[in-house]
Motif scaffolding. Sequence first.
Motif, short mmCIF file in Angstrom:
data_model
loop_
_atom_site.label_atom_id
_atom_site.label_comp_id
_atom_site.label_asym_id
_atom_site.label_seq_id
_atom_site.Cartn_x
_atom_site.Cartn_y
_atom_site.Cartn_z
N TYR A 232 38.97 33.22 45.23
CA TYR A 232 38.42 34.57 45.08
C TYR A 232 38.79 34.99 43.66
N PRO A 233 37.94 35.79 42.96
CA PRO A 233 38.27 36.14 41.58
C PRO A 233 39.70 36.68 41.42
N LYS A 234 40.25 36.39 40.26
CA LYS A 234 41.55 36.88 39.81
C LYS A 234 42.74 36.32 40.59
N SER A 235 42.52 35.17 41.20
CA SER A 235 43.59 34.57 42.00
C SER A 235 44.29 33.42 41.29
N GLY A 236 43.84 33.13 40.06
CA GLY A 236 44.46 32.02 39.33
C GLY A 236 43.47 30.88 39.07
N THR A 237 42.19 31.21 39.02
CA THR A 237 41.14 30.20 38.83
C THR A 237 41.34 29.39 37.55
N VAL A 238 41.47 30.12 36.44
CA VAL A 238 41.54 29.44 35.15
C VAL A 238 42.88 28.70 35.01
N LEU B 54 45.07 31.07 46.39
CA LEU B 54 44.98 32.48 46.77
C LEU B 54 46.21 33.22 46.28
N ARG B 55 46.07 34.54 46.18
CA ARG B 55 47.09 35.37 45.54
C ARG B 55 47.26 36.67 46.33
N ASP B 56 48.42 37.25 46.19
CA ASP B 56 48.66 38.57 46.80
C ASP B 56 47.46 39.47 46.50
N SER C 15 51.49 26.62 31.03
CA SER C 15 52.31 27.84 31.10
C SER C 15 51.47 29.01 30.58
N PHE C 16 51.87 30.20 30.96
CA PHE C 16 51.13 31.40 30.54
C PHE C 16 51.08 31.48 29.01
N SER C 17 52.21 31.21 28.36
CA SER C 17 52.24 31.34 26.89
C SER C 17 51.38 30.27 26.22
N LEU D 84 43.99 36.89 29.88
CA LEU D 84 45.34 36.50 30.31
C LEU D 84 46.22 37.73 30.08
N ARG D 85 46.20 38.62 31.03
CA ARG D 85 46.70 39.97 30.87
C ARG D 85 48.23 40.04 30.95
N LYS D 86 48.77 39.82 32.16
CA LYS D 86 50.23 39.87 32.33
C LYS D 86 50.78 38.58 32.93
N GLY D 87 50.03 38.02 33.86
CA GLY D 87 50.46 36.77 34.48
C GLY D 87 51.75 36.88 35.27
N ILE D 88 51.88 37.97 36.03
CA ILE D 88 53.11 38.14 36.82
C ILE D 88 52.76 38.43 38.29
P1 A3P Z 1 46.63 39.18 35.53
O1 A3P Z 1 45.42 39.99 35.24
O2 A3P Z 1 47.44 39.74 36.67
O3 A3P Z 1 47.46 38.91 34.31
P2 A3P Z 1 41.33 34.21 37.32
O4 A3P Z 1 41.46 33.03 36.44
O5 A3P Z 1 41.14 33.86 38.77
O6 A3P Z 1 40.31 35.17 36.82
O7 A3P Z 1 42.75 34.96 37.35
C1 A3P Z 1 43.22 35.60 36.21
C2 A3P Z 1 44.66 35.99 36.48
O8 A3P Z 1 45.48 34.81 36.45
C3 A3P Z 1 45.19 36.93 35.38
O9 A3P Z 1 46.15 37.76 36.06
C4 A3P Z 1 45.84 35.93 34.44
O10 A3P Z 1 46.78 36.49 33.57
C5 A3P Z 1 46.49 34.98 35.46
N1 A3P Z 1 46.87 33.69 34.87
C6 A3P Z 1 46.09 32.80 34.23
N2 A3P Z 1 46.81 31.76 33.77
C7 A3P Z 1 48.10 32.00 34.13
C8 A3P Z 1 49.33 31.30 33.95
N3 A3P Z 1 49.41 30.15 33.27
N4 A3P Z 1 50.46 31.85 34.46
C9 A3P Z 1 50.41 33.02 35.13
N5 A3P Z 1 49.27 33.73 35.35
C10 A3P Z 1 48.13 33.23 34.85
#
Ligand code: A3P
Length: 287
Positions: free
Chosen positions: A42-48, A120-122, A219-221, A247-251
């Motif tokens: 589902y969108p925003k669950s960690g797809t990328v 999936l994500r919270d 990693s996020f960074s 890649l907004r907060k990643g938390i």
């Molecule tokens: P936030 O907006 O909470 O930061 P999707 O790829 O499904 O659209 O999801 C995007 C979300 O995954 C964003 O969340 C993004 O920052 C987070 N994300 C992507 N890569 C990440 C990583 N390596 N570590 C942690 N979070 C990550």
Amino acid sequence: MPVHYVTYKGIKFPPAYNSEHSLSFAHNEFLVRDDDVFNVTYPKSGTVWMTEILSLIRSRGHPSWSQTILNSDRMPWFSTRLGLEAALSYPSPRLLTCHLPRHIFPKSFSHSTAKVIYTLRDPRDVVVSYYYFSKMCSSYEDPTSFDQFLRDFLNGELPHGSWFEHVQGWMEMKDQENFFFITYEELKQDLQGSVRRICQFLGQDLDDAAVSSVVRNASFSAMRENPMCSSVLLPADIMDQTKGQFLRKGICGDWKNHFTVAQSETFDRIYQDRMQGLNMAFPWDRH
Ligand code: A3P
């Protein structure tokens, strides 16, 4: 400007990428190959994030593929207009991505041994992330307020449909051997262990150095610094980087900075009601 969503089987999809034809083709005619691996969310669950992990596993930890080719070209979004063309022309074994709910996933999948990795994500963090993403992405209506956005999320009225139905539909596959699910929270807590579990599911035997490289480059960074996955190369009329960062907060747990007590109580009530049939515990159920 109002956004005219594409609708397929009662679900809204963003117009920049999808057409009724691409969705219908993906559902009814797309031929799944036995060695396909699908990244489904589902969108925003960690797809990328999962795209990076799977690409890096495929290249045995060598980052050059991930650092030179756009993530959407490495793992085409096969239900979208451009992604479909790419997916049809790619040699096997393919890595493919989508947000499709189970009931409009390719019909040919049922007769295949193709693998699905479902992340999936919270849902409270999903809705916060989705809210900010909708503000910067022109294919989504600009949210009027977080409160309204949360209500639309809970009512299943956002693009890509209901989170509850998405999760429930896919979780029906949880005991099948070609299905693997993992949470964003597990990836955050133990990326190395998660990568090893994914490798095992895929039957990919990576040595310790390769696994460490996957972890380092996913990693996020590292991802923020990689323009091939950070979305900075997308044109401004698709994603306006002045309005936020993909890649907004990643938390985990950012919802706590956004939900009021009343919103949290409403959410809990609806969540309990909608999820009770699933009989599963998720990491966020404890918080
Ligand atoms: P936030 O907006 O909470 O930061 P999707 O790829 O499904 O659209 O999801 C995007 C979300 O995954 C964003 O969340 C993004 O920052 C987070 N994300 C992507 N890569 C990440 C990583 N390596 N570590 C942690 N979070 C990550």
